[in-house]
Scaffold this motif. Structure first.
Motif, PDB file in Angstrom:
ATOM      1  N   LYS A   1       0.652  -1.203   0.049  1.00 28.80           N
ATOM      2  CA  LYS A   1      -0.124  -0.094  -0.062  1.00 28.80           C
ATOM      3  C   LYS A   1       0.767   1.220   0.060  1.00 28.80           C
TER       4      LYS A   1
ATOM      5  N   GLN B   1      -8.418   0.420  -3.756  1.00 25.41           N
ATOM      6  CA  GLN B   1      -7.905   1.658  -3.638  1.00 25.41           C
ATOM      7  C   GLN B   1      -8.364   2.213  -4.950  1.00 25.41           C
TER       8      GLN B   1
ATOM      9  N   TYR C   1      -8.594   5.054   4.536  1.00 23.76           N
ATOM     10  CA  TYR C   1      -8.039   3.846   5.058  1.00 23.76           C
ATOM     11  C   TYR C   1      -8.652   3.601   6.387  1.00 23.76           C
TER      12      TYR C   1
END
Length: 406
Positions: free
Chosen positions: A11, A172, A233
């Motif tokens: 990430k 994402q 997130y």
């Protein structure tokens, strides 16, 4: 956040957000800055600020936008024009949270969804999900058109609607979305995704075009929502804010336009109080009876008015049935969650995402490069330099410097 080093390696956008939030560009902070009181400072992620004050050991202490405080453990190490401090906690911005409920509570525009998720027990379903998920979060404004329908639903039906906003996998934008159907947590009910990954928009602070992909979600009743808040997130999960409630077909699509397709026709609800509310449900001030048909063909239940003498009640952050059985519309009255306009506007600067964040890696490098070159990034000056008369009006350390340079 429950993430391993391997998780973080996968990430890069999240790592960039975390590191950028621990960087204050344009100012070398010291303990002397807070000798007479706390100060705020804009960070490398220009959506969010930190608050500096004096800790118990006389060193700097840093408070993030979620209210967590980190102590500076020693004097800074100076590298050129940069002071490096060691702190005892990771700072949490408005771009990443330890869990989903913390994120929903933080954003004023998501408080309706937070209330319904906790009211219906969907929070427990989400906690039980393994491998991560993506939650599309309708805003307060998005719930308004379906308010009358929601006020008549049982918790079980509302839970189905909420699960229809969840797809498996923390996705994402734009890297992990593509055109096509996605199954939801409401089994056998899909949403359809449409992505324009290269769309750009004018950033109001940099005055330049920036990547802001268009992601749209179409529901079973052929209504389309668009993502407005990107890549928040929440532990192993991902949240995206949307501008419309996603409506599954619960029994048959016979509801009026703009409402959820519920098992029965929805009566026109009486007007609510003259306040700014989350508009989850309409307050009932006079007797109203509406017939409904349950999906399991059990006898219809009636929606009754509040008990005699009951008053409209204002609560914060939660929405619960006032009377009747928890999972039944019988005697049900949802309480309003009131948010004042002024605090919401104040929070928009520095504590919530006001332009697309986490779309691509680069915030940390840009902030360090600008600081090393003694530059004043235009986006900071335009965003924070307009505080009051100037940065000093808000005790903002680097804002003061940027205001002087205008």
């Amino acid at each position: 956040m429950g993430l391993t080093s391997k998780d973080l390696e996968a990430k890069p956008e999240l790592v960039d957000l975390i590191v950028a939030y621990h960087f204050i560009p344009g100012y070398q902070a010291t303990a002397a800055d807070v000798a007479k009181g706390s100060k705020i400072a804009a960070t490398g992620d220009d959506n969010y600020i930190v608050t500096l004050d004096k800790g118990p050991l006389g060193h700097l202490r840093v408070q993030d936008v979620q209210g967590n405080k980190a102590n500076v453990l020693a004097k800074p190490v100076t590298v050129g024009k940069i002071n490096v401090f060691v702190i005892d906690k990771v700072l949490l911005s408005g771009g990443y949270f330890t869990d989903t409920l913390s994120a929903l509570k933080h954003y004023p525009s998501w408080i309706t969804t937070y209330g319904l998720i906790t009211q219906t027990g969907v929070d427990k379903d989400l906690a039980a999900a393994t491998g991560g998920y993506t939650l599309f979060v309708p805003s307060v404004k998005a719930w308004k058109p379906v308010e009358p329908a929601v006020s008549l639903m049982s918790n079980g039906v509302i839970a189905q609607v909420l699960k229809y906003h969840v797809v498996l996998g923390a996705r994402q934008i734009p890297r992990e979305f593509k055109d096509g159907p996605l199954p939801t947590l409401f089994l056998s009910h899909d949403v359809v995704i449409t992505v324009d990954p290269k769309r750009t928009e004018l950033n109001p602070y940099t005055r330049k075009m920036q990547l802001q992909p268009l992601v749209q979600i179409t529901s079973e009743v052929n209504k389309t929502a668009a993502v407005q808040t990107y890549n928040i997130y929440a532990g192993r999960n991902m949240l995206h804010g949307i501008d419309r409630v996603l409506s599954p077909i619960l029994v048959r699509p016979q509801a009026a336009a703009g409402t959820i397709a519920t098992p029965a026709a929805v009566a026109t609800a009486p007007a609510g109080p003259n306040k700014v509310t989350t508009e989850v449900a309409v307050s009932t001030n006079k007797p109203t009876t509406t017939s409904t048909t349950n999906t399991n063909s059990t006898p219809a239940a009636a929606v009754s008015p509040p008990a005699s003498g009951a008053t409209n009640t204002t609560r914060t952050a939660t929405v619960t049935p006032a009377t009747g059985r928890p999972n039944s519309p019988s005697g049900r009255r949802l309480l309003h969650v009131t948010m004042m306009l002024q605090p919401i506007k104040a929070l928009e600067i520095g504590t919530t995402q006001t332009d697309a964040a986490g779309i691509a890696v680069g915030k940390t490098l840009a902030a360090i490069t600008a600081a090393a070159g003694s530059e004043m990034p235009v986006q900071y000056r335009n965003r924070f330099g307009s505080f009051g008369v100037g940065g000093e009006a808000n005790a903002c350390l680097n804002c003061e410097e940027w205001v002087k340079g205008r």
